[in-house]
Design a protein around this motif. Sequence first.
Motif, PDB file in Angstrom:
ATOM      1  N   CYS A   1       8.166  61.765 133.930  1.00  9.97           N
ATOM      2  CA  CYS A   1       7.484  63.052 134.123  1.00  9.97           C
ATOM      3  C   CYS A   1       8.475  64.207 134.144  1.00  9.97           C
ATOM      4  O   CYS A   1       8.197  65.282 133.593  1.00  9.97           O
ATOM      5  CB  CYS A   1       6.661  63.021 135.412  1.00  9.97           C
ATOM      6  SG  CYS A   1       5.209  61.946 135.333  1.00  9.97           S
TER       7      CYS A   1
ATOM      8  N   MET B   1       0.965  63.409 136.386  1.00 11.60           N
ATOM      9  CA  MET B   1       0.050  62.282 136.400  1.00 11.60           C
ATOM     10  C   MET B   1      -1.410  62.726 136.344  1.00 11.60           C
ATOM     11  O   MET B   1      -2.283  61.971 135.899  1.00 11.60           O
ATOM     12  CB  MET B   1       0.289  61.410 137.632  1.00 11.60           C
ATOM     13  CG  MET B   1       1.650  60.714 137.660  1.00 11.60           C
ATOM     14  SD  MET B   1       1.966  59.668 136.212  1.00 11.60           S
ATOM     15  CE  MET B   1       0.713  58.407 136.433  1.00 11.60           C
TER      16      MET B   1
ATOM     17  N   VAL C   1      -4.476  55.219 133.797  1.00 10.92           N
ATOM     18  CA  VAL C   1      -3.133  54.697 134.038  1.00 10.92           C
ATOM     19  C   VAL C   1      -3.213  53.176 133.880  1.00 10.92           C
ATOM     20  O   VAL C   1      -3.849  52.495 134.685  1.00 10.92           O
ATOM     21  CB  VAL C   1      -2.628  55.057 135.449  1.00 10.92           C
ATOM     22  CG1 VAL C   1      -1.223  54.510 135.665  1.00 10.92           C
ATOM     23  CG2 VAL C   1      -2.646  56.569 135.657  1.00 10.92           C
TER      24      VAL C   1
ATOM     25  N   LEU D   1       2.481  56.778 143.201  1.00  7.09           N
ATOM     26  CA  LEU D   1       2.321  57.741 142.100  1.00  7.09           C
ATOM     27  C   LEU D   1       1.302  58.831 142.441  1.00  7.09           C
ATOM     28  O   LEU D   1       1.126  59.774 141.664  1.00  7.09           O
ATOM     29  CB  LEU D   1       1.867  57.012 140.827  1.00  7.09           C
ATOM     30  CG  LEU D   1       2.828  55.994 140.217  1.00  7.09           C
ATOM     31  CD1 LEU D   1       2.190  55.319 139.006  1.00  7.09           C
ATOM     32  CD2 LEU D   1       4.149  56.650 139.830  1.00  7.09           C
TER      33      LEU D   1
ATOM     34  N   VAL E   1      -1.932  58.429 142.491  1.00  7.69           N
ATOM     35  CA  VAL E   1      -2.988  58.280 141.492  1.00  7.69           C
ATOM     36  C   VAL E   1      -4.179  57.589 142.135  1.00  7.69           C
ATOM     37  O   VAL E   1      -4.013  56.562 142.816  1.00  7.69           O
ATOM     38  CB  VAL E   1      -2.493  57.456 140.279  1.00  7.69           C
ATOM     39  CG1 VAL E   1      -3.636  57.116 139.351  1.00  7.69           C
ATOM     40  CG2 VAL E   1      -1.413  58.221 139.530  1.00  7.69           C
TER      41      VAL E   1
END
Length: 362
Positions: free
Chosen positions: A243, A250, A256, A273, A275
Amino acid sequence: MAIDHIRNVKISAVCCAVPDSKLTVDDFYQMYDNKEVLDKFINDTSVKQIFYSKKQKTITSDLCLAAAEEIFSKKGIDKNSIDALIFVTQTSDYNIPATACTLQYRLGLSKECIAYDVNLGCSGYVYGLYLAAMKLQSGYLKKVLLLVGDVQKDIAGKVTDLNNFLFGDCGSATLIEYEEGAPGFRFALQTIGSGFEAIGATKGLRYAYVDNPKPKDKSIHMDGLSVFTFSISEVPRLFKKFCENFDANMDEYDTVLLHQANKKMLTTIAKKLKVDMQKVPLSIEWYGNTSSATIPNAMCYHYAQNNSDEKIKIIMSGFGIGLSLGVTDAYVRPCDILPIIQTDITWDEGRRKVLEANAKSS
Protein backbone atom coordinates in the motif's frame (compact mmCIF):
# COMPACT_ATOMS: atom_id res chain seq x y z
CA MET A 1 10.95 -7.16 -1.26
CA ALA A 2 10.40 -7.09 -5.04
CA ILE A 3 7.95 -4.41 -6.22
CA ASP A 4 6.62 -4.38 -9.77
CA HIS A 5 3.72 -3.03 -11.83
CA ILE A 6 3.00 -4.80 -15.11
CA ARG A 7 0.50 -2.94 -17.27
CA ASN A 8 -1.52 -3.90 -20.35
CA VAL A 9 -2.54 -7.30 -18.99
CA LYS A 10 -5.81 -8.64 -17.59
CA ILE A 11 -7.50 -11.77 -16.23
CA SER A 12 -9.97 -12.99 -18.86
CA ALA A 13 -11.28 -16.16 -17.20
CA VAL A 14 -10.90 -18.26 -14.05
CA CYS A 15 -12.17 -21.78 -13.33
CA CYS A 16 -11.52 -24.46 -10.70
CA ALA A 17 -12.07 -28.21 -10.66
CA VAL A 18 -12.21 -30.64 -7.71
CA PRO A 19 -12.44 -34.46 -7.60
CA ASP A 20 -15.79 -36.24 -7.17
CA SER A 21 -15.00 -37.84 -3.80
CA LYS A 22 -15.53 -35.85 -0.63
CA LEU A 23 -15.48 -36.15 3.14
CA THR A 24 -17.86 -34.26 5.42
CA VAL A 25 -17.69 -33.44 9.13
CA ASP A 26 -19.65 -36.61 9.84
CA ASP A 27 -16.94 -38.61 8.08
CA PHE A 28 -14.26 -36.82 10.11
CA TYR A 29 -15.83 -38.01 13.36
CA GLN A 30 -16.06 -41.59 12.12
CA MET A 31 -12.41 -41.64 11.00
CA TYR A 32 -10.75 -39.87 13.95
CA ASP A 33 -10.98 -41.17 17.52
CA ASN A 34 -10.14 -38.11 19.63
CA LYS A 35 -13.39 -36.12 19.49
CA GLU A 36 -12.13 -33.30 21.71
CA VAL A 37 -9.12 -32.63 19.51
CA LEU A 38 -11.27 -32.84 16.39
CA ASP A 39 -13.77 -30.35 17.86
CA LYS A 40 -10.95 -27.83 18.34
CA PHE A 41 -9.57 -28.49 14.86
CA ILE A 42 -12.96 -27.82 13.23
CA ASN A 43 -13.49 -24.69 15.31
CA ASP A 44 -10.05 -23.24 14.48
CA THR A 45 -9.96 -24.14 10.79
CA SER A 46 -13.72 -23.95 9.99
CA VAL A 47 -13.31 -26.91 7.59
CA LYS A 48 -16.67 -28.64 7.11
CA GLN A 49 -15.81 -30.81 4.12
CA ILE A 50 -13.04 -31.50 1.63
CA PHE A 51 -12.88 -32.97 -1.86
CA TYR A 52 -10.16 -35.55 -2.49
CA SER A 53 -9.01 -37.94 -5.18
CA LYS A 54 -9.89 -41.52 -4.27
CA LYS A 55 -6.85 -43.76 -4.82
CA GLN A 56 -5.35 -40.69 -6.53
CA LYS A 57 -7.06 -41.58 -9.79
CA THR A 58 -7.65 -37.90 -10.63
CA ILE A 59 -4.49 -35.89 -9.93
CA THR A 60 -3.42 -32.27 -10.21
CA SER A 61 -2.85 -32.19 -13.96
CA ASP A 62 -6.26 -33.81 -14.57
CA LEU A 63 -8.03 -31.20 -12.43
CA CYS A 64 -6.20 -28.30 -14.10
CA LEU A 65 -6.93 -29.76 -17.54
CA ALA A 66 -10.65 -30.01 -16.73
CA ALA A 67 -10.70 -26.39 -15.53
CA ALA A 68 -8.90 -25.24 -18.69
CA GLU A 69 -11.25 -27.17 -20.97
CA GLU A 70 -14.19 -25.53 -19.19
CA ILE A 71 -12.74 -22.10 -19.97
CA PHE A 72 -12.09 -23.01 -23.62
CA SER A 73 -15.65 -24.29 -23.96
CA LYS A 74 -17.56 -21.59 -22.04
CA LYS A 75 -15.51 -18.67 -23.33
CA GLY A 76 -15.04 -19.92 -26.90
CA ILE A 77 -11.24 -19.71 -26.77
CA ASP A 78 -9.21 -20.94 -29.75
CA LYS A 79 -6.60 -23.31 -28.33
CA ASN A 80 -4.12 -22.24 -31.00
CA SER A 81 -4.19 -18.73 -29.52
CA ILE A 82 -2.47 -19.85 -26.30
CA ASP A 83 1.15 -18.67 -26.41
CA ALA A 84 2.34 -20.04 -23.07
CA LEU A 85 1.29 -22.58 -20.43
CA ILE A 86 2.62 -22.26 -16.87
CA PHE A 87 1.91 -25.11 -14.46
CA VAL A 88 2.43 -24.26 -10.79
CA THR A 89 2.29 -27.23 -8.41
CA GLN A 90 4.10 -29.30 -5.80
CA THR A 91 2.41 -32.49 -7.04
CA SER A 92 3.44 -32.97 -10.66
CA ASP A 93 2.80 -36.14 -12.64
CA TYR A 94 6.47 -37.10 -12.78
CA ASN A 95 9.82 -35.78 -11.54
CA ILE A 96 10.65 -35.60 -15.24
CA PRO A 97 9.41 -34.63 -17.80
CA ALA A 98 7.75 -31.36 -16.84
CA THR A 99 3.99 -31.91 -16.53
CA ALA A 100 3.40 -28.69 -18.48
CA CYS A 101 4.70 -30.48 -21.58
CA THR A 102 2.20 -33.31 -21.21
CA LEU A 103 -0.58 -30.79 -20.55
CA GLN A 104 0.28 -28.94 -23.77
CA TYR A 105 -0.14 -32.26 -25.58
CA ARG A 106 -3.31 -33.32 -23.74
CA LEU A 107 -5.00 -29.93 -24.23
CA GLY A 108 -4.16 -29.87 -27.92
CA LEU A 109 -2.27 -26.58 -27.77
CA SER A 110 0.01 -25.43 -30.55
CA LYS A 111 3.57 -26.78 -30.59
CA GLU A 112 4.66 -23.11 -30.71
CA CYS A 113 3.42 -22.80 -27.11
CA ILE A 114 5.90 -22.20 -24.26
CA ALA A 115 5.30 -24.72 -21.45
CA TYR A 116 7.07 -25.22 -18.13
CA ASP A 117 6.52 -26.18 -14.47
CA VAL A 118 7.03 -24.08 -11.35
CA ASN A 119 7.46 -25.72 -7.93
CA LEU A 120 5.66 -23.43 -5.48
CA GLY A 121 2.94 -23.98 -2.91
CA CYS A 122 0.78 -21.48 -1.05
CA SER A 123 2.19 -18.41 -2.83
CA GLY A 124 2.03 -20.14 -6.21
CA TYR A 125 -0.99 -18.36 -7.66
CA VAL A 126 0.39 -14.86 -7.03
CA TYR A 127 3.80 -15.84 -8.41
CA GLY A 128 2.09 -17.52 -11.36
CA LEU A 129 0.24 -14.31 -12.20
CA TYR A 130 3.55 -12.49 -12.06
CA LEU A 131 5.24 -14.92 -14.45
CA ALA A 132 2.26 -14.82 -16.82
CA ALA A 133 2.16 -11.01 -16.82
CA MET A 134 5.91 -10.85 -17.51
CA LYS A 135 5.42 -13.03 -20.60
CA LEU A 136 2.84 -10.60 -21.96
CA GLN A 137 4.33 -7.21 -21.20
CA SER A 138 6.24 -6.91 -24.48
CA GLY A 139 3.03 -7.36 -26.47
CA TYR A 140 4.43 -10.17 -28.63
CA LEU A 141 2.62 -12.90 -26.73
CA LYS A 142 -1.13 -12.39 -26.31
CA LYS A 143 -2.50 -15.20 -24.12
CA VAL A 144 -1.06 -17.20 -21.23
CA LEU A 145 -2.80 -20.16 -19.61
CA LEU A 146 -1.90 -20.38 -15.92
CA LEU A 147 -2.63 -23.77 -14.32
CA VAL A 148 -2.26 -23.94 -10.55
CA GLY A 149 -3.19 -26.72 -8.13
CA ASP A 150 -2.27 -29.58 -5.83
CA VAL A 151 -3.62 -32.91 -4.61
CA GLN A 152 -2.87 -34.67 -1.35
CA LYS A 153 -2.48 -38.36 -0.57
CA ASP A 154 -5.45 -40.71 -0.66
CA ILE A 155 -7.59 -40.89 2.50
CA ALA A 156 -8.91 -44.23 3.66
CA GLY A 157 -9.73 -45.92 6.97
CA LYS A 158 -8.71 -44.45 10.32
CA VAL A 159 -6.91 -41.10 10.29
CA THR A 160 -4.16 -40.13 12.75
CA ASP A 161 -3.00 -36.87 11.13
CA LEU A 162 -5.51 -33.99 11.12
CA ASN A 163 -3.78 -32.54 8.05
CA ASN A 164 -5.75 -35.19 6.14
CA PHE A 165 -8.89 -33.20 6.97
CA LEU A 166 -7.31 -29.79 6.43
CA PHE A 167 -6.00 -30.20 2.88
CA GLY A 168 -8.37 -30.63 -0.06
CA ASP A 169 -7.64 -31.26 -3.74
CA CYS A 170 -8.18 -28.63 -6.42
CA GLY A 171 -6.86 -27.56 -9.80
CA SER A 172 -7.37 -24.15 -11.39
CA ALA A 173 -7.04 -22.50 -14.76
CA THR A 174 -6.66 -18.76 -15.34
CA LEU A 175 -6.47 -17.09 -18.72
CA ILE A 176 -4.33 -13.93 -18.71
CA GLU A 177 -4.34 -11.75 -21.83
CA TYR A 178 -2.53 -8.77 -23.25
CA GLU A 179 -4.80 -5.71 -23.58
CA GLU A 180 -3.43 -2.32 -24.50
CA GLY A 181 -4.31 0.23 -21.82
CA ALA A 182 -5.37 -2.28 -19.16
CA PRO A 183 -4.23 -1.24 -15.65
CA GLY A 184 -2.57 -4.62 -15.19
CA PHE A 185 -1.27 -6.11 -11.92
CA ARG A 186 0.80 -4.58 -9.13
CA PHE A 187 3.04 -6.90 -7.11
CA ALA A 188 4.95 -7.12 -3.84
CA LEU A 189 6.85 -10.40 -3.52
CA GLN A 190 9.12 -11.84 -0.84
CA THR A 191 11.08 -14.99 -0.03
CA ILE A 192 12.15 -15.92 3.51
CA GLY A 193 14.06 -19.11 2.81
CA SER A 194 15.49 -19.25 6.32
CA GLY A 195 12.08 -20.57 7.36
CA PHE A 196 12.22 -23.56 5.02
CA GLU A 197 11.93 -26.00 7.93
CA ALA A 198 8.48 -24.73 8.96
CA ILE A 199 6.64 -26.64 6.22
CA GLY A 200 7.97 -29.30 3.91
CA ALA A 201 8.32 -32.90 2.81
CA THR A 202 10.48 -35.62 4.31
CA LYS A 203 11.26 -37.38 1.06
CA GLY A 204 13.28 -36.48 -2.03
CA LEU A 205 16.96 -36.42 -2.98
CA ARG A 206 17.97 -34.66 0.24
CA TYR A 207 16.70 -37.74 2.07
CA ALA A 208 18.24 -40.27 -0.33
CA TYR A 209 21.15 -40.79 2.05
CA VAL A 210 20.11 -40.65 5.71
CA ASP A 211 21.61 -42.70 8.53
CA ASN A 212 19.30 -45.32 10.02
CA PRO A 213 16.74 -45.24 11.42
CA LYS A 214 15.05 -43.70 8.40
CA PRO A 215 12.75 -40.70 9.06
CA LYS A 216 9.05 -41.39 9.17
CA ASP A 217 7.73 -41.04 5.63
CA LYS A 218 5.10 -38.33 5.84
CA SER A 219 3.93 -36.45 2.78
CA ILE A 220 4.33 -33.18 4.61
CA HIS A 221 5.35 -31.94 8.02
CA MET A 222 4.30 -28.60 9.49
CA ASP A 223 5.37 -26.58 12.51
CA GLY A 224 1.97 -25.04 13.13
CA LEU A 225 3.12 -22.34 15.56
CA SER A 226 5.93 -21.14 13.27
CA VAL A 227 3.61 -21.03 10.27
CA PHE A 228 0.93 -19.16 12.21
CA THR A 229 3.45 -16.62 13.57
CA PHE A 230 4.93 -16.07 10.11
CA SER A 231 1.51 -15.58 8.52
CA ILE A 232 0.03 -13.13 11.02
CA SER A 233 3.21 -11.02 11.16
CA GLU A 234 4.83 -11.08 7.71
CA VAL A 235 1.63 -10.99 5.61
CA PRO A 236 0.18 -7.78 7.16
CA ARG A 237 3.67 -6.26 6.93
CA LEU A 238 3.81 -7.04 3.20
CA PHE A 239 0.34 -5.58 2.67
CA LYS A 240 1.51 -2.38 4.37
CA LYS A 241 4.57 -2.14 2.11
CA PHE A 242 2.39 -2.80 -0.93
CA CYS A 243 0.00 0.00 0.00
CA GLU A 244 2.84 2.41 0.77
CA ASN A 245 4.62 1.75 -2.53
CA PHE A 246 1.50 2.05 -4.68
CA ASP A 247 -0.35 4.66 -2.61
CA ALA A 248 -3.16 2.13 -2.19
CA ASN A 249 -5.79 1.79 0.53
CA MET A 250 -7.51 -1.40 1.64
CA ASP A 251 -10.86 0.40 1.48
CA GLU A 252 -10.63 0.66 -2.32
CA TYR A 253 -10.90 -3.12 -2.81
CA ASP A 254 -14.18 -4.99 -3.27
CA THR A 255 -12.70 -8.31 -2.16
CA VAL A 256 -9.63 -9.48 -0.25
CA LEU A 257 -8.63 -12.99 -1.36
CA LEU A 258 -6.30 -14.60 1.16
CA HIS A 259 -4.67 -18.01 1.00
CA GLN A 260 -7.13 -20.28 2.79
CA ALA A 261 -4.84 -21.66 5.50
CA ASN A 262 -7.37 -21.74 8.33
CA LYS A 263 -10.12 -19.47 9.61
CA LYS A 264 -8.33 -18.38 12.77
CA MET A 265 -5.32 -17.22 10.76
CA LEU A 266 -7.46 -15.37 8.21
CA THR A 267 -9.51 -13.52 10.82
CA THR A 268 -6.30 -12.46 12.59
CA ILE A 269 -4.77 -11.15 9.34
CA ALA A 270 -8.00 -9.35 8.39
CA LYS A 271 -8.11 -7.69 11.81
CA LYS A 272 -4.53 -6.46 11.41
CA LEU A 273 -5.38 -5.14 7.95
CA LYS A 274 -8.52 -3.46 9.39
CA VAL A 275 -10.63 -5.26 6.79
CA ASP A 276 -14.21 -6.37 7.44
CA MET A 277 -14.51 -10.17 7.15
CA GLN A 278 -17.45 -9.59 4.80
CA LYS A 279 -14.77 -8.75 2.21
CA VAL A 280 -12.79 -11.94 2.90
CA PRO A 281 -14.43 -15.04 1.34
CA LEU A 282 -13.91 -18.32 3.21
CA SER A 283 -13.93 -21.20 0.75
CA ILE A 284 -11.93 -23.28 3.22
CA GLU A 285 -15.21 -24.24 4.92
CA TRP A 286 -16.33 -26.34 1.93
CA TYR A 287 -13.07 -27.13 0.10
CA GLY A 288 -10.37 -27.15 2.78
CA ASN A 289 -6.89 -25.72 2.29
CA THR A 290 -6.22 -26.42 -1.39
CA SER A 291 -2.60 -25.21 -1.23
CA SER A 292 -1.60 -23.23 -4.33
CA ALA A 293 -5.19 -23.19 -5.64
CA THR A 294 -6.87 -21.55 -2.64
CA ILE A 295 -7.04 -18.05 -4.15
CA PRO A 296 -8.76 -19.02 -7.44
CA ASN A 297 -10.88 -21.50 -5.44
CA ALA A 298 -12.07 -18.70 -3.13
CA MET A 299 -12.62 -16.44 -6.14
CA CYS A 300 -14.80 -18.99 -7.94
CA TYR A 301 -16.65 -19.94 -4.75
CA HIS A 302 -17.46 -16.29 -4.01
CA TYR A 303 -18.19 -14.88 -7.48
CA ALA A 304 -19.24 -17.74 -9.75
CA GLN A 305 -22.98 -17.03 -9.38
CA ASN A 306 -22.46 -13.32 -10.12
CA ASN A 307 -22.92 -12.64 -13.84
CA SER A 308 -22.13 -8.94 -13.70
CA ASP A 309 -19.80 -7.59 -16.38
CA GLU A 310 -18.85 -4.61 -14.21
CA LYS A 311 -15.23 -4.78 -13.13
CA ILE A 312 -14.42 -5.39 -9.48
CA LYS A 313 -11.12 -4.59 -7.81
CA ILE A 314 -9.55 -7.43 -5.84
CA ILE A 315 -6.37 -7.81 -3.84
CA MET A 316 -4.82 -11.24 -3.33
CA SER A 317 -2.17 -12.73 -1.09
CA GLY A 318 -0.57 -16.17 -1.07
CA PHE A 319 1.79 -17.17 1.72
CA GLY A 320 3.35 -20.28 3.19
CA ILE A 321 5.74 -23.08 2.25
CA GLY A 322 9.15 -21.80 1.22
CA LEU A 323 8.69 -19.58 3.12
CA SER A 324 7.29 -17.52 0.29
CA LEU A 325 4.69 -14.77 0.08
CA GLY A 326 3.21 -12.24 -2.31
CA VAL A 327 0.51 -9.63 -2.74
CA THR A 328 -1.07 -8.50 -6.01
CA ASP A 329 -4.16 -6.63 -7.14
CA ALA A 330 -6.24 -6.79 -10.31
CA TYR A 331 -9.55 -5.90 -11.93
CA VAL A 332 -11.81 -8.83 -12.79
CA ARG A 333 -15.34 -9.14 -14.20
CA PRO A 334 -17.51 -11.58 -12.18
CA CYS A 335 -18.95 -12.95 -15.43
CA ASP A 336 -15.44 -14.20 -16.26
CA ILE A 337 -15.27 -16.25 -13.05
CA LEU A 338 -16.78 -19.68 -13.68
CA PRO A 339 -18.40 -22.08 -11.16
CA ILE A 340 -16.27 -24.79 -9.54
CA ILE A 341 -16.73 -28.09 -11.37
CA GLN A 342 -16.32 -31.70 -10.20
CA THR A 343 -14.60 -34.35 -12.28
CA ASP A 344 -13.27 -37.91 -12.10
CA ILE A 345 -11.13 -37.77 -15.26
CA THR A 346 -7.75 -39.43 -15.45
CA TRP A 347 -5.07 -39.92 -18.12
CA ASP A 348 -4.79 -43.56 -19.08
CA GLU A 349 -1.99 -42.95 -21.57
CA GLY A 350 0.21 -41.36 -18.88
CA ARG A 351 -0.44 -44.22 -16.47
CA ARG A 352 0.22 -46.84 -19.15
CA LYS A 353 3.63 -45.34 -19.89
CA VAL A 354 4.58 -45.72 -16.23
CA LEU A 355 3.47 -49.35 -16.16
CA GLU A 356 5.34 -50.15 -19.38
CA ALA A 357 8.53 -48.50 -18.09
CA ASN A 358 8.32 -50.42 -14.82
CA ALA A 359 7.80 -53.68 -16.70
CA LYS A 360 10.89 -53.07 -18.84
CA SER A 361 12.99 -52.21 -15.79
CA SER A 362 12.08 -55.44 -14.03
